[in-house]
Design a protein around this motif. Structure first.
Motif, PDB file in Angstrom:
ATOM      1  N   TYR A  52     -16.986  -7.255 -21.243  1.00 29.53           N
ATOM      2  CA  TYR A  52     -17.823  -8.037 -20.328  1.00 29.53           C
ATOM      3  C   TYR A  52     -19.297  -7.775 -20.605  1.00 29.53           C
ATOM      4  CZ  TYR A  52     -20.274  -9.547 -16.179  1.00 29.53           C
ATOM      5  OH  TYR A  52     -21.179 -10.132 -15.337  1.00 29.53           O
ATOM      6  N   GLN A  53     -19.646  -6.499 -20.716  1.00 31.08           N
ATOM      7  CA  GLN A  53     -21.042  -6.145 -20.941  1.00 31.08           C
ATOM      8  C   GLN A  53     -21.538  -6.666 -22.286  1.00 31.08           C
ATOM      9  OE1 GLN A  53     -20.684  -1.830 -20.195  1.00 31.08           O
ATOM     10  NE2 GLN A  53     -22.048  -2.132 -18.448  1.00 31.08           N
ATOM     11  N   ALA A  54     -20.635  -6.733 -23.263  1.00 32.09           N
ATOM     12  CA  ALA A  54     -21.006  -7.208 -24.602  1.00 32.09           C
ATOM     13  C   ALA A  54     -20.970  -8.729 -24.718  1.00 32.09           C
ATOM     14  CB  ALA A  54     -20.076  -6.599 -25.634  1.00 32.09           C
ATOM     15  N   GLY A  55     -20.461  -9.402 -23.670  1.00 29.26           N
ATOM     16  CA  GLY A  55     -20.366 -10.851 -23.716  1.00 29.26           C
ATOM     17  C   GLY A  55     -19.190 -11.364 -24.519  1.00 29.26           C
ATOM     18  N   THR A  56     -18.156 -10.522 -24.719  1.00 29.37           N
ATOM     19  CA  THR A  56     -17.009 -10.912 -25.541  1.00 29.37           C
ATOM     20  C   THR A  56     -15.701 -10.930 -24.740  1.00 29.37           C
ATOM     21  OG1 THR A  56     -16.734  -8.592 -26.222  1.00 29.37           O
ATOM     22  CG2 THR A  56     -18.048 -10.024 -27.664  1.00 29.37           C
ATOM     23  N   LEU A  57     -15.793 -10.968 -23.415  1.00 25.98           N
ATOM     24  CA  LEU A  57     -14.599 -10.884 -22.573  1.00 25.98           C
ATOM     25  C   LEU A  57     -13.769 -12.156 -22.642  1.00 25.98           C
ATOM     26  CD1 LEU A  57     -13.086  -9.261 -20.323  1.00 25.98           C
ATOM     27  CD2 LEU A  57     -14.430 -10.588 -18.673  1.00 25.98           C
ATOM     28  N   ASP A  58     -12.446 -12.003 -22.824  1.00 25.07           N
ATOM     29  CA  ASP A  58     -11.498 -13.101 -22.633  1.00 25.07           C
ATOM     30  C   ASP A  58     -11.126 -13.088 -21.153  1.00 25.07           C
ATOM     31  OD1 ASP A  58      -9.071 -14.571 -22.264  1.00 25.07           O
ATOM     32  OD2 ASP A  58      -8.707 -14.482 -24.418  1.00 25.07           O
ATOM     33  N   VAL A  59     -11.709 -13.988 -20.387  1.00 21.01           N
ATOM     34  CA  VAL A  59     -11.578 -13.919 -18.934  1.00 21.01           C
ATOM     35  C   VAL A  59     -10.141 -14.157 -18.482  1.00 21.01           C
ATOM     36  CG1 VAL A  59     -12.193 -16.347 -18.518  1.00 21.01           C
ATOM     37  CG2 VAL A  59     -12.664 -14.611 -16.758  1.00 21.01           C
ATOM     38  N   HIS A  60      -9.380 -14.955 -19.216  1.00 18.24           N
ATOM     39  CA  HIS A  60      -7.988 -15.209 -18.834  1.00 18.24           C
ATOM     40  C   HIS A  60      -7.157 -13.937 -18.978  1.00 18.24           C
ATOM     41  CE1 HIS A  60      -8.315 -19.604 -18.358  1.00 18.24           C
ATOM     42  NE2 HIS A  60      -9.236 -19.496 -19.290  1.00 18.24           N
ATOM     43  N   ASP A  61      -7.316 -13.233 -20.091  1.00 17.85           N
ATOM     44  CA  ASP A  61      -6.601 -11.961 -20.275  1.00 17.85           C
ATOM     45  C   ASP A  61      -7.010 -10.961 -19.200  1.00 17.85           C
ATOM     46  OD1 ASP A  61      -5.203 -12.824 -22.466  1.00 17.85           O
ATOM     47  OD2 ASP A  61      -6.475 -11.810 -23.951  1.00 17.85           O
ATOM     48  N   TYR A  62      -8.306 -10.931 -18.914  1.00 16.27           N
ATOM     49  CA  TYR A  62      -8.775  -9.961 -17.926  1.00 16.27           C
ATOM     50  C   TYR A  62      -8.206 -10.250 -16.543  1.00 16.27           C
ATOM     51  CZ  TYR A  62     -11.377  -7.227 -14.707  1.00 16.27           C
ATOM     52  OH  TYR A  62     -11.673  -6.361 -13.688  1.00 16.27           O
ATOM     53  N   VAL A  63      -8.195 -11.500 -16.129  1.00 17.14           N
ATOM     54  CA  VAL A  63      -7.698 -11.818 -14.788  1.00 17.14           C
ATOM     55  C   VAL A  63      -6.217 -11.501 -14.666  1.00 17.14           C
ATOM     56  CG1 VAL A  63      -7.232 -13.729 -13.194  1.00 17.14           C
ATOM     57  CG2 VAL A  63      -9.516 -13.436 -14.169  1.00 17.14           C
ATOM     58  N   ARG A  64      -5.429 -11.782 -15.719  1.00 18.31           N
ATOM     59  CA  ARG A  64      -4.014 -11.389 -15.676  1.00 18.31           C
ATOM     60  C   ARG A  64      -3.875  -9.893 -15.431  1.00 18.31           C
ATOM     61  NH1 ARG A  64      -3.950 -14.356 -20.621  1.00 18.31           N
ATOM     62  NH2 ARG A  64      -3.461 -16.550 -20.188  1.00 18.31           N
TER      63      ARG A  64
END
Length: 229
Positions: A52-64
């Motif tokens: 997230y801090q690096a701007g490379t987050l896959d938000v779908h994977d994270y929310v799961r």
């Protein structure tokens, strides 16, 4: 934009109105109450936070990942745990400078909207505690029973998605960008798409990257929580 255009005060939540990341803190809390494995969850939580801090987050994977424990525990246990989370973690971090900023805009007659990349389960009670009725957050898909599936519903309010979700919010009220005056407070370079879209961007408790951009572009910089820097 007309002279009588509505004025919107838009606020990111984590590290902007709060001196912490509510999503990350909720993950730590679920470990503390025994819902998640301390070692494995902390490792994965830290990895997602770094992305997230690096701007490379896959938000779908994270929310799961982030909603998995809630989904498995069910509505009653989840609601009770979140109420405890609000008491023990969030309430002590609803600090006077953030409340004063919100009230300044409320007194001016501005429409208040929290726009966050954290999911609605974590953030809606926080928005309510801050007295902000309008929340644009990551919405969660529900199954036939009405409980979370772990998937995101619609466009996630993350990076460019915040602009898209705000456009949807405006359209529901019969407004476009040219019909309103917008101010947005955020700490993160992840929010550059929305910061660049609004009339008045305010780098709030900014990380080093956003602080440098704000200085270069002449944006206002607001440090609400100097003691938490």
């Amino acid at each position: 934009m007309t002279p009588t255009a509505p004025t919107l005060a838009l606020f990111d939540l984590d590290h902007t109105l709060l001196p912490l990341d509510s999503d990350y803190a909720w993950g730590q809390f679920t470990t503390r109450i025994g819902w998640t494995d301390p070692v494995d969850f902390a490792r994965r939580n830290d990895e997602f936070f770094a992305h997230y801090q690096a701007g490379t987050l896959d938000v779908h994977d994270y929310v799961r990942f982030a909603i998995d424990a809630v989904r498995r525990q069910g509505p009653e246990a989840a609601q009770a745990a979140h109420a405890r989370f609000m008491r023990e973690v969030i309430a002590p971090n609803l600090l006077p400078p953030a409340r004063a900023l919100i009230e300044q805009h409320r007194a001016a007659g501005d429409e208040l909207v929290i726009v966050t990349a954290t999911n609605e389960f974590v953030t809606r009670p926080i928005a309510q505690a801050l007295g902000v009725a309008e929340l644009v957050a990551v919405e969660l898909e529900r199954d036939a029973s009405g409980w979370y599936t772990g998937e995101i519903r619609g466009t996630p309010s993350f990076r460019e998605g915040k602009v898209a979700r705000l456009e949807q919010w405006l359209a529901q009220r019969g407004w476009g960008w040219d019909d309103v005056h917008t101010t947005f407070y955020s700490d993160s370079t992840n929010d550059l798409p929305l910061l660049e879209k609004v009339h008045t961007p305010v780098a709030t408790n900014p990380g080093a990257g956003l602080r440098a951009i704000a200085q270069a572009r002449g944006w206002r910089i607001l440090d609400l929580f100097p003691d938490h820097a």
